[in-house]
Write a protein that holds these residues in place. Structure first.
Motif, PDB file in Angstrom:
ATOM      1  N   LYS A   7       0.999  -1.170  -0.017  1.00  0.00           N
ATOM      2  CA  LYS A   7      -0.022   0.064  -0.034  1.00  0.00           C
ATOM      3  C   LYS A   7       0.830   1.393  -0.033  1.00  0.00           C
ATOM      4  O   LYS A   7       0.647   2.254  -0.763  1.00  0.00           O
ATOM      5  N   GLY A  29      -8.693   6.301   3.999  1.00  0.00           N
ATOM      6  CA  GLY A  29      -8.330   4.760   4.016  1.00  0.00           C
ATOM      7  C   GLY A  29      -6.546   4.684   4.182  1.00  0.00           C
ATOM      8  O   GLY A  29      -5.963   5.527   4.351  1.00  0.00           O
ATOM      9  N   THR A  31      -4.418   3.081   2.764  1.00  0.00           N
ATOM     10  CA  THR A  31      -3.341   3.406   1.619  1.00  0.00           C
ATOM     11  C   THR A  31      -3.108   5.030   1.442  1.00  0.00           C
ATOM     12  O   THR A  31      -2.194   5.468   1.378  1.00  0.00           O
ATOM     13  N   GLY A  82      -7.719   5.314  -2.860  1.00  0.00           N
ATOM     14  CA  GLY A  82      -7.562   3.642  -2.899  1.00  0.00           C
ATOM     15  C   GLY A  82      -8.947   3.120  -3.160  1.00  0.00           C
ATOM     16  O   GLY A  82      -9.696   3.729  -3.651  1.00  0.00           O
ATOM     17  N   ALA A  83      -9.061   1.652  -3.116  1.00  0.00           N
ATOM     18  CA  ALA A  83     -10.410   1.068  -3.378  1.00  0.00           C
ATOM     19  C   ALA A  83     -10.354  -0.254  -2.638  1.00  0.00           C
ATOM     20  O   ALA A  83      -9.385  -0.749  -2.334  1.00  0.00           O
ATOM     21  N   ASP A  84     -11.584  -0.670  -2.546  1.00  0.00           N
ATOM     22  CA  ASP A  84     -11.815  -1.913  -2.020  1.00  0.00           C
ATOM     23  C   ASP A  84     -11.446  -3.111  -3.129  1.00  0.00           C
ATOM     24  O   ASP A  84     -11.139  -4.189  -2.877  1.00  0.00           O
ATOM     25  N   GLY A  98     -16.187   3.949   4.825  1.00  0.00           N
ATOM     26  CA  GLY A  98     -17.412   4.688   4.961  1.00  0.00           C
ATOM     27  C   GLY A  98     -17.745   6.044   4.377  1.00  0.00           C
ATOM     28  O   GLY A  98     -18.289   6.972   4.741  1.00  0.00           O
ATOM     29  N   LEU A 100     -17.733   7.067   1.091  1.00  0.00           N
ATOM     30  CA  LEU A 100     -17.934   7.059  -0.310  1.00  0.00           C
ATOM     31  C   LEU A 100     -18.630   8.189  -0.721  1.00  0.00           C
ATOM     32  O   LEU A 100     -18.264   8.728  -1.833  1.00  0.00           O
ATOM     33  N   GLU A 103     -16.100  11.051  -1.223  1.00  0.00           N
ATOM     34  CA  GLU A 103     -14.981  10.552  -2.128  1.00  0.00           C
ATOM     35  C   GLU A 103     -15.746  10.801  -3.459  1.00  0.00           C
ATOM     36  O   GLU A 103     -15.096  11.256  -4.518  1.00  0.00           O
ATOM     37  N   LYS A 121      -6.672  -5.839  -4.375  1.00  0.00           N
ATOM     38  CA  LYS A 121      -7.652  -5.145  -4.842  1.00  0.00           C
ATOM     39  C   LYS A 121      -8.167  -5.527  -6.240  1.00  0.00           C
ATOM     40  O   LYS A 121      -9.318  -5.214  -6.449  1.00  0.00           O
TER      41      LYS A 121
HETATM   42  C1  5RP Z   1     -12.943   4.592   2.161  1.00  0.00           C
HETATM   43  C2  5RP Z   1     -12.368   3.712   0.752  1.00  0.00           C
HETATM   44  C3  5RP Z   1     -10.912   3.358   0.690  1.00  0.00           C
HETATM   45  O1  5RP Z   1     -10.404   3.956  -0.459  1.00  0.00           O
HETATM   46  C4  5RP Z   1     -10.968   2.042   0.701  1.00  0.00           C
HETATM   47  O2  5RP Z   1     -11.924   1.369   1.652  1.00  0.00           O
HETATM   48  C5  5RP Z   1      -9.406   1.218   0.637  1.00  0.00           C
HETATM   49  O3  5RP Z   1      -9.112   1.447   1.954  1.00  0.00           O
HETATM   50  P1  5RP Z   1      -7.571   0.796   2.545  1.00  0.00           P
HETATM   51  O4  5RP Z   1      -6.805   1.870   1.523  1.00  0.00           O
HETATM   52  O5  5RP Z   1      -7.635   0.915   3.790  1.00  0.00           O
HETATM   53  O6  5RP Z   1      -7.552  -0.565   2.014  1.00  0.00           O
HETATM   54  O7  5RP Z   1     -13.037   3.715  -0.117  1.00  0.00           O
HETATM   55  O8  5RP Z   1     -14.067   4.733   2.150  1.00  0.00           O
END
Ligand code: 5RP
Length: 218
Positions: A7, A29, A31, A82-84, A98, A100, A103, A121
């Motif tokens: 990350k 997040g 990252t 970042g992204a999930d 949380g 979103l 963002e 991811k």
């Molecule tokens: C927060 C997000 C983050 O970008 C997503 O959850 C990734 O998080 P991390 O970098 O902790 O893995 O959308 O709302």
């Protein structure tokens, strides 16, 4: 390398997209926290940051990076987040933290969205990660029924309130084969503030950290 080291590698690579005098859009997040820490090292070179959450704002402020109001800005050259999950077309599921809604707002304004991720991811099909949906509290039961009607299993994120004072439903069991269509459909449910599909406005650049180095995908 650990996942956190990956990350950090993706986050540091994103600093290459920050140019002198820029206002930088900053996501949320673990990252992005590495990105904020890296940004602190070049803070004299930037005009400031627009934050997508209270948590990121606090971290930016702790580093002495000026926070700017999105409403005072007409041009935001870059947004780093970042992204999930992210697919081959750079559609994403976001909102694990949380944040979103804010963002999505900052991403909408930005000219370029730089997504920073570790390899875990990257997915062939979105949906294994439960899709976050921010909702107005009084609409919770209604939205749950609507989401169940399209095949999802919504679960209320326990004890969580968003920066906007709303609730999050994490929707399990969706195989998202048409992310743009589903994003649009979910937005039509009354009581939904935002859903965590970032497909209509996906990423422009993916910085994907692998053990062999950071891949830049466009
Ligand atoms: C927060 C997000 C983050 O970008 C997503 O959850 C990734 O998080 P991390 O970098 O902790 O893995 O959308 O709302």
């Amino acid at each position: 390398m650990t996942q956190d080291e990956l990350k950090k590698a993706a986050a540091i690579a994103a600093l290459d997209y920050v140019e002198d005098g820029m206002i930088v859009g900053v996501g949320t997040g673990s990252t992005v926290n590495h990105f904020i820490d890296g940004l602190a090292g070049i803070k004299e070179r930037i005009a400031g940051a627009v934050s997508s959450s209270e948590a990121s704002a606090r971290r930016l402020e702790a580093h002495g990076i000026p926070i700017l109001d999105l409403n005072d800005i007409t041009d935001l050259p870059v947004y780093v987040d970042g992204a999930d999950e992210i697919d081959a077309g750079f559609c994403m599921i976001k909102g694990g933290g949380g944040a979103l809604t804010r963002e999505k707002i900052v991403a909408a304004v930005a000219r370029r969205f730089i997504c920073i991720c570790d390899t875990s991811k990257k997915v062939a099909c979105l949906g294994r990660f439960p899709l976050p949906v921010e909702i107005i509290p009084m609409a919770r039961a209604y939205v749950e029924r609507e989401l169940a009607g399209i095949g999802g299993r919504p679960e209320l994120r326990d004890g969580f309130v968003t920066d906007n004072g709303n609730l999050i439903l994490d929707v399990h069991g969706l195989m998202i084969t048409s992310p743009r269509a589903l994003e649009t459909e979910l937005n039509q449910i009354v009581g939904v503030v935002t859903n965590g599909l970032f497909a209509r406005r996906g990423a422009d650049v993916l910085l994907l950290a692998t053990p062999a180095g950071v891949e830049r995908q466009v």
